[in-house]
Design an enzyme around this catalytic site. Sequence first.
Site, short mmCIF file in Angstrom:
data_model
loop_
_atom_site.label_atom_id
_atom_site.label_comp_id
_atom_site.label_asym_id
_atom_site.label_seq_id
_atom_site.Cartn_x
_atom_site.Cartn_y
_atom_site.Cartn_z
N PRO A 94 0.84 -1.20 0.00
CA PRO A 94 0.00 0.00 0.00
C PRO A 94 0.87 1.25 0.00
CG PRO A 94 0.07 -0.97 2.19
CD PRO A 94 0.82 -1.90 1.31
N ASP A 117 5.89 3.51 1.34
CA ASP A 117 5.15 2.38 1.91
C ASP A 117 4.34 2.89 3.11
OD1 ASP A 117 4.26 0.08 3.14
OD2 ASP A 117 6.18 -0.99 2.97
N HIS A 118 3.01 2.90 2.98
CA HIS A 118 2.17 3.49 4.01
C HIS A 118 2.05 2.61 5.25
CE1 HIS A 118 -0.31 6.48 5.62
NE2 HIS A 118 -1.04 6.80 4.56
N ARG A 119 2.56 1.40 5.21
CA ARG A 119 2.56 0.55 6.40
C ARG A 119 3.58 1.06 7.42
NH1 ARG A 119 3.85 -5.09 3.63
NH2 ARG A 119 5.45 -3.69 2.76
N VAL A 120 4.59 1.79 6.94
CA VAL A 120 5.70 2.22 7.79
C VAL A 120 5.79 3.73 7.86
CG1 VAL A 120 8.19 2.03 8.15
CG2 VAL A 120 6.94 0.13 7.11
#
Length: 479
Positions: A281, A451-454
């Site tokens: 994502p 990376d939108h997870r991080v």
Amino acid sequence: MAHLLNTSFVPSSQTLRRSPNLPPGVPALSARRSRPRVHCKIREIFMPALSSTMTEGKIVSWVKSEGDKLAKGESVVVVESDKADMDVETFYDGYLAAIMVEEGDVATVGSAIALLAETEAEIDEAKAKATSNSSSSPSSSPAAAPAPQPERVAENANVGSAPVPVSPVVKAPVSVAASSVHPASEGGKRIVASPYAKKLAKELKVDLGSVVGSGPLGRIVAKDVEAAASAAVESIVAAAVGPAPGAGAAASPGIELGTVVPFTTMQGAVSKNMIESLSVPTFRVGYTITTDALDALYKKVKSKGVTMTALLAKATALALVQHPVVNSSCRDGNSFTYNSSINIAVAVALDGGLITPVLQDADKVDIYSLSRKWKELVDKARAKQLQPQEYNTGTFTLSNLGMFGVDRFDAILPPGTGAIMAVGASQPNVVATKDGRIGMKSQMQVNVTADHRVIYGADLASFLKTLASTIEDPEDLTF
């Protein structure tokens, strides 16, 4: 003593005496054991894994021929991985007994590509083993796509009813006369070519005497034969057809419109990575940076070998020092890593693909050394000689299309990294200052994909603000 060692002493006689407790018919053991017979070995040369993402490799050329004697550490074959061409060395002394994967063919990592005999007497045995293996099991690598026959290409190029003359033997143009001669050619009397190149030349009716060898020491390999055949066909077709009346701009050289072209090894790797990136994502944040000061600095240091790429990489690295989360990466979906090094990967376009050479520890290396290293990496990338650690250790990626006049674009995040920054061209713009004045300033657009997870929006905003400050006051870049 025997009781303590939990064993028994063996008498030094020729034969052991029969124990009275042994049943009749049981022979006595011989104390003199026969010396085991040592057999010479036939070893397999495997397709190595030259990178962490490599699943198969293509044989570019065999440096050695069947029957050649090999020494440990000597180069045997050149393999094309998904990123570079690399020499593969032998780990043993011996003889190259049988080549199982010809030039131009593909083999999976770990599969046998040749057999190595320990002694010259075992070469025939190894060849028989290779033949039996190939006949008993299907090849692990797909066969190379057959090259188009020159006669058929010429027939398809007919215009109206005018026949196209086709020479029975295709020869390369005179300008391709051999200029590099293999030392084993006996003064040019003997043509040195790989077995697959000779086979291909026979199929395509190419005169090997007119082909320049690009292999080791001028050895003719398969791609040389294919290039000669292609050049000859193009010259025949061009002479017969002539330029089309009223035709516009010609197509790019070497591109045959309407044909289906399979991926090269590098293109296949790029395709795999791009598909893998879809599972991450991502989001994008853009920023406008004034470059007047950076442009002025570049003009001062350009004569010393400093490149704009090195300046941008250095500025990015210094900004990442203050924002380590943007330099982090998530690989398993459950955790992320604050990378201990700031390694700036920079995308480089190659013929038929792209690669990202890495400027390692860019925050610690001075701008002059960084520029020299970048030039070295680009030269190695174009020669397909990068080592794995020189292209797969990046923690943050730069993609710069500014030199082509592109003002803005989005980049796709490479798998295993946290962010990539797309850099557009610096262009003069009319801008208004805070006190209401209007002036002209050079500005460039940068867009970061993360990376939108991080990494979150505030993280990127803070990073880009720091980057803009560094570029707009770039004196620290030269220290």
